[in-house]
Design an enzyme around this catalytic site. Structure first.
Site, PDB file in Angstrom:
ATOM      1  CG  HIS A 169       2.234   3.238  12.759  1.00 15.44           C
ATOM      2  ND1 HIS A 169       0.680   3.029  12.740  1.00 15.44           N
ATOM      3  CD2 HIS A 169       2.043   2.883  10.980  1.00 15.44           C
ATOM      4  CE1 HIS A 169       0.143   2.484  11.998  1.00 15.44           C
ATOM      5  NE2 HIS A 169       1.203   2.366  10.878  1.00 15.44           N
ATOM      6  CG  HIS A 191      -0.312  -0.008   2.344  1.00 13.17           C
ATOM      7  ND1 HIS A 191      -0.454   1.434   2.773  1.00 13.17           N
ATOM      8  CD2 HIS A 191       0.166  -0.636   3.044  1.00 13.17           C
ATOM      9  CE1 HIS A 191       0.424   0.639   4.212  1.00 13.17           C
ATOM     10  NE2 HIS A 191       0.251  -0.351   4.700  1.00 13.17           N
ATOM     11  CD  GLU A 225      -2.475  -1.638   6.433  1.00 12.57           C
ATOM     12  OE1 GLU A 225      -1.804  -2.295   6.824  1.00 12.57           O
ATOM     13  OE2 GLU A 225      -1.822  -0.477   6.129  1.00 12.57           O
ATOM     14  CD  GLU A 226      -1.102   2.437   7.565  1.00 14.44           C
ATOM     15  OE1 GLU A 226      -1.918   2.186   8.954  1.00 14.44           O
ATOM     16  OE2 GLU A 226       0.419   2.346   7.016  1.00 14.44           O
ATOM     17  CG  ASP A 230       2.143  -3.703   5.514  1.00 14.74           C
ATOM     18  OD1 ASP A 230       3.098  -2.526   5.612  1.00 14.74           O
ATOM     19  OD2 ASP A 230       0.681  -3.623   5.503  1.00 14.74           O
ATOM     20  CG  ASP A 255       2.697   0.725   7.589  1.00 18.96           C
ATOM     21  OD1 ASP A 255       3.189   0.336   6.524  1.00 18.96           O
ATOM     22  OD2 ASP A 255       3.160   1.136   8.586  1.00 18.96           O
TER      23      ASP A 255
END
Length: 348
Positions: free
Chosen positions: A324, A71, A223-224, A244, A189
């Site tokens: 993150h 993603h 995706e998030e 991922d 990510d």
């Protein structure tokens, strides 16, 4: 498996993609960049209504197809309010603690294509003014704000710039590739894995290699938010692999120098036969790997299964430290992820 491929190409494309803003909900520039890169290898993008897309590399078997997904959407912010003294209050896009964006440089993107720089700070950021309160204040949506790099001191001043509630805020990625092989950046990510998919396409097409099964490379963009690959998959897909980031940390086995096979996350276990096949392929081909479980993690594979697709699903990816937050991986993990995905595509 002795494979000669261009790791530097993947890293260079990754850096280019990392520097292209794409907070979840505002991903067109990044999608266009990936689409243009894949078009160099003669592949046409098949887009869904949400602007995600896939490209297809023909395989020996066209009936039972494989889809790999990564993603482009990332974390970010959106303007929630404009204060009376000309600062911007924020709402988060994606899941992260507020403290990880304190001090982050950013860009506010307006509906009329204006862009303004700023810095994310607390509303009590100076110790000379606020003393201990600067350290003790909880970092949350009430205390965090953007200081805009314009001469503004009121809500009206900000509105005259064309900034409004709902405008997207791009976090400066701070991308840095070190001589020792580390790749440091926000948004690894999942842009690190998008680069892996592009590298796989390049390798297959330039070497005229057909995978065992027709393979679709799906680039998702929500995706998030949990629904990235939930719709628009090629109908013949029988096996789906989300590529991922893996999450090293206390109590985890993942590593910045390996590819992880995630056998279970918050959505439950992935397909046992697929996970075991990937683990055995890593062993057979001397690919550095780990097996891990993530209790606070979901993927495009999770979204596919929740949406009711009749597929077997698995999850692999390079170890990314401080996920993150301000993230870091290593070229060795990117290499291992590429090699394991390729071994899977070429295995009977």
């Amino acid at each position: 498996m002795d494979v000669k491929y261009d790791l530097d190409y993947m890293v260079e494309f990754m850096v280019k993609l990392l520097k292209t803003p794409s907070p979840t909900g505002d991903t067109i520039k990044a999608l266009n960049l990936v689409e243009e890169e894949l078009a160099k290898y003669g592949l046409k993008a098949h887009k869904n209504a949400k602007n995600g897309f896939y490209v297809t590399v023909e395989g020996e078997d066209d009936e039972e197809q494989v889809t790999l997904s990564a993603h482009v959407d990332t974390l970010g912010c959106m303007v929630k309010d404009i204060t009376g003294n000309g600062r911007l209050k924020l709402t988060k896009l994606g899941g992260y603690p507020w403290n990880v964006i304190e001090g982050c440089e950013c860009v506010i993107s307006t509906i009329d294509d204006g862009e303004y720089t700023g810095t994310i700070l607390t509303n009590v950021s100076s110790t000379h003014v606020y003393g201990a309160k600067a350290d003790e204040t909880k970092r949350d949506e009430d205390s965090m704000e953007i200081r805009i790099d314009e001469k503004v001191s009121s809500r009206e001043d900000v509105e005259k710039l064309g900034i409004n509630v709902g405008d997207y805020v791009y976090l400066y990625p701070g991308t840095w590739v070190t001589p020792s092989g580390f790749i440091k950046s926000r948004h690894l990510d999942d842009k690190a894995c998008v680069a892996v998919l592009v590298g796989l396409v390049k390798y297959l097409k330039e070497n005229n290699i057909k995978p065992k099964h027709t393979t679709n490379f799906f680039i998702s963009n929500y995706e998030e938010l949990g629904h990235g690959s939930s719709a628009g998959l090629p109908e013949k897909t029988v096996e789906f692999i989300a590529v991922d980031m893996a999450a090293p940390g206390t109590g985890q086995t993942s590593s910045e120098f390996k590819c992880t096979v995630c056998v279970k996350d918050s959505s439950g276990p992935y397909d046992k036969m697929m996970s075991e096949k990937l683990i055995k392929l890593a062993r057979k081909n001397d690919i550095p790997y780990a097996i891990d479980i993530y209790p606070y993690y979901g993927s495009d594979a999770s979204a596919v299964l929740r949406a009711g697709w009749n597929v077997r699903a698995a999850l692999i990816g390079p170890g990314v430290d401080a996920s993150h937050s301000f993230e870091r991986t290593h070229k060795e993990a990117v290499d291992a992820t590429f090699r394991l995905a390729l071994a899977y595509l070429l295995e009977d």
